[in-house]
Each structure stands twice: as structure tokens, then as C-alpha cells.
Design an enzyme around this catalytic site. Sequence first.
Site, PDB file in Angstrom:
ATOM      1  N   GLN A 289     -29.291  40.814 -41.838  1.00 33.94           N
ATOM      2  CA  GLN A 289     -28.612  42.113 -41.812  1.00 33.94           C
ATOM      3  C   GLN A 289     -29.532  43.142 -42.441  1.00 33.94           C
ATOM      4  O   GLN A 289     -30.129  42.896 -43.507  1.00 33.94           O
ATOM      5  CB  GLN A 289     -27.286  42.026 -42.588  1.00 33.94           C
ATOM      6  CG  GLN A 289     -26.480  43.313 -42.541  1.00 33.94           C
ATOM      7  CD  GLN A 289     -25.106  43.169 -43.193  1.00 33.94           C
ATOM      8  OE1 GLN A 289     -24.759  42.107 -43.712  1.00 33.94           O
ATOM      9  NE2 GLN A 289     -24.338  44.235 -43.172  1.00 33.94           N
TER      10      GLN A 289
ATOM     11  N   HIS B   4     -21.145  46.013 -38.812  1.00 36.92           N
ATOM     12  CA  HIS B   4     -21.299  46.426 -37.407  1.00 36.92           C
ATOM     13  C   HIS B   4     -21.352  45.202 -36.517  1.00 36.92           C
ATOM     14  O   HIS B   4     -21.935  44.183 -36.868  1.00 36.92           O
ATOM     15  CB  HIS B   4     -22.547  47.292 -37.209  1.00 36.92           C
ATOM     16  CG  HIS B   4     -23.800  46.707 -37.780  1.00 36.92           C
ATOM     17  ND1 HIS B   4     -24.085  46.756 -39.124  1.00 36.92           N
ATOM     18  CD2 HIS B   4     -24.837  46.058 -37.205  1.00 36.92           C
ATOM     19  CE1 HIS B   4     -25.240  46.166 -39.343  1.00 36.92           C
ATOM     20  NE2 HIS B   4     -25.721  45.713 -38.191  1.00 36.92           N
TER      21      HIS B   4
ATOM     22  N   HIS C 296     -22.703  43.745 -33.091  1.00 38.43           N
ATOM     23  CA  HIS C 296     -23.661  43.922 -31.991  1.00 38.43           C
ATOM     24  C   HIS C 296     -23.014  43.437 -30.696  1.00 38.43           C
ATOM     25  O   HIS C 296     -22.341  42.394 -30.676  1.00 38.43           O
ATOM     26  CB  HIS C 296     -24.909  43.064 -32.224  1.00 38.43           C
ATOM     27  CG  HIS C 296     -25.773  43.447 -33.372  1.00 38.43           C
ATOM     28  ND1 HIS C 296     -26.949  44.145 -33.226  1.00 38.43           N
ATOM     29  CD2 HIS C 296     -25.646  43.211 -34.702  1.00 38.43           C
ATOM     30  CE1 HIS C 296     -27.512  44.317 -34.411  1.00 38.43           C
ATOM     31  NE2 HIS C 296     -26.747  43.755 -35.324  1.00 38.43           N
TER      32      HIS C 296
HETATM   33  P1  AMP Z   1     -28.577  44.506 -38.492  1.00 41.94           P
HETATM   34  O1  AMP Z   1     -30.013  44.068 -38.579  1.00 41.94           O
HETATM   35  O2  AMP Z   1     -27.635  43.467 -37.995  1.00 41.94           O
HETATM   36  O3  AMP Z   1     -28.135  45.145 -39.797  1.00 41.94           O
HETATM   37  O4  AMP Z   1     -28.535  45.628 -37.373  1.00 41.94           O
HETATM   38  C1  AMP Z   1     -28.930  46.930 -37.601  1.00 41.94           C
HETATM   39  C2  AMP Z   1     -29.299  47.505 -36.256  1.00 41.94           C
HETATM   40  O5  AMP Z   1     -29.352  48.909 -36.380  1.00 41.94           O
HETATM   41  C3  AMP Z   1     -30.672  47.054 -35.724  1.00 41.94           C
HETATM   42  O6  AMP Z   1     -30.485  46.372 -34.491  1.00 41.94           O
HETATM   43  C4  AMP Z   1     -31.431  48.365 -35.564  1.00 41.94           C
HETATM   44  O7  AMP Z   1     -32.238  48.379 -34.410  1.00 41.94           O
HETATM   45  C5  AMP Z   1     -30.305  49.380 -35.474  1.00 41.94           C
HETATM   46  N1  AMP Z   1     -30.652  50.737 -35.882  1.00 41.94           N
HETATM   47  C6  AMP Z   1     -31.420  51.120 -36.924  1.00 41.94           C
HETATM   48  N2  AMP Z   1     -31.481  52.458 -37.002  1.00 41.94           N
HETATM   49  C7  AMP Z   1     -30.733  52.944 -35.976  1.00 41.94           C
HETATM   50  C8  AMP Z   1     -30.412  54.248 -35.515  1.00 41.94           C
HETATM   51  N3  AMP Z   1     -30.860  55.352 -36.131  1.00 41.94           N
HETATM   52  N4  AMP Z   1     -29.625  54.362 -34.418  1.00 41.94           N
HETATM   53  C9  AMP Z   1     -29.170  53.272 -33.778  1.00 41.94           C
HETATM   54  N5  AMP Z   1     -29.431  52.005 -34.173  1.00 41.94           N
HETATM   55  C10 AMP Z   1     -30.204  51.841 -35.254  1.00 41.94           C
END
Ligand code: AMP
Length: 115
Positions: free
Chosen positions: A95, A101, A103
Site C-alpha cells: 500500500q 481504496h 483497485h
Molecule cells: P496502493 O499502492 O494500493 O496504495 O495504490 C495507490 C495507487 O494510487 C497506485 O496504483 C498509484 O498509481 C495511484 N496514484 C498515485 N498518485 C495518483 C494520482 N495523482 N492520481 C491517480 N492515481 C494515483
Amino acid sequence: MADERTLFQKIIDRDVPADIVHEDERCIAFRDINPQAPTHLLIVPRKPIPTLNDLEPEDGELVGHLFLVAKQLAAEEELTEGYRTVFNCGDHGQQSVYHLHLHVLGGRQLSWPPG
Ligand code: AMP
């Protein structure tokens, strides 16, 4: 004073732009900026819950709602062959944003195990 909001809180507050695909009173959904599949959406509750481990019994309905939104968005994205939903949790779960969130990944054949 330091801004302690998470990145996703800033997106909810419209202080950071995002490609928003859904919004209702309980959650917002937008396209992942670094998509891992042709469709890669993030469904984020407005309530700032850091991780799955921070869920309380009263959040059960909210989590159910996130999955119902996932199903609706998958249909809108025409993911007729299937898709995957993932909550990454904590360090081992990789994470990176500590605002819960879900996915939603689809549009190609996914593999298992995820690595
Ligand atoms: P996690 O690693 O499960 O916390 O997922 C976080 C996700 O947020 C990752 O897949 C990133 O690519 C995505 N992410 C990071 N910054 C942004 C942003 N500004 N807009 C949309 N998605 C983002």
C-alpha cells in the site's frame, strides 16, 4: 501549518486533479495515474480510513457499497470478460497511499499469483 491530508483526500477536495469517473455521497472513483491494465480505477471512500485494518464494524455497509460501485463501473467500462478488485494493505501489501481504496483492474488477461 503542514497539510496532513492524504493525496486521495486532496483529490476528493478537488485540490489535486484526477480523471473522475464516479462520485456519490459515500465515495469517489477515478482512473489510476499509473494504470496496470487497460482499465485501472480506484474507488475511494470519502471517510478517511487509512487501511483495511482500520475498518470498524460500522464500516461494513460502506465497504459493501464500494464493491457495488466496482460492479457498476466494471459494467460501464464493458469489462465483460471479468476483472479484479484489490485492497492493498500495509507494507507487505505494498500500500502506498494510506487512504483506503479499492483497485478495479480489467481489460486484459490478468495472472495469478500477483507477485
Ligand atoms: P496502493 O499502492 O494500493 O496504495 O495504490 C495507490 C495507487 O494510487 C497506485 O496504483 C498509484 O498509481 C495511484 N496514484 C498515485 N498518485 C495518483 C494520482 N495523482 N492520481 C491517480 N492515481 C494515483
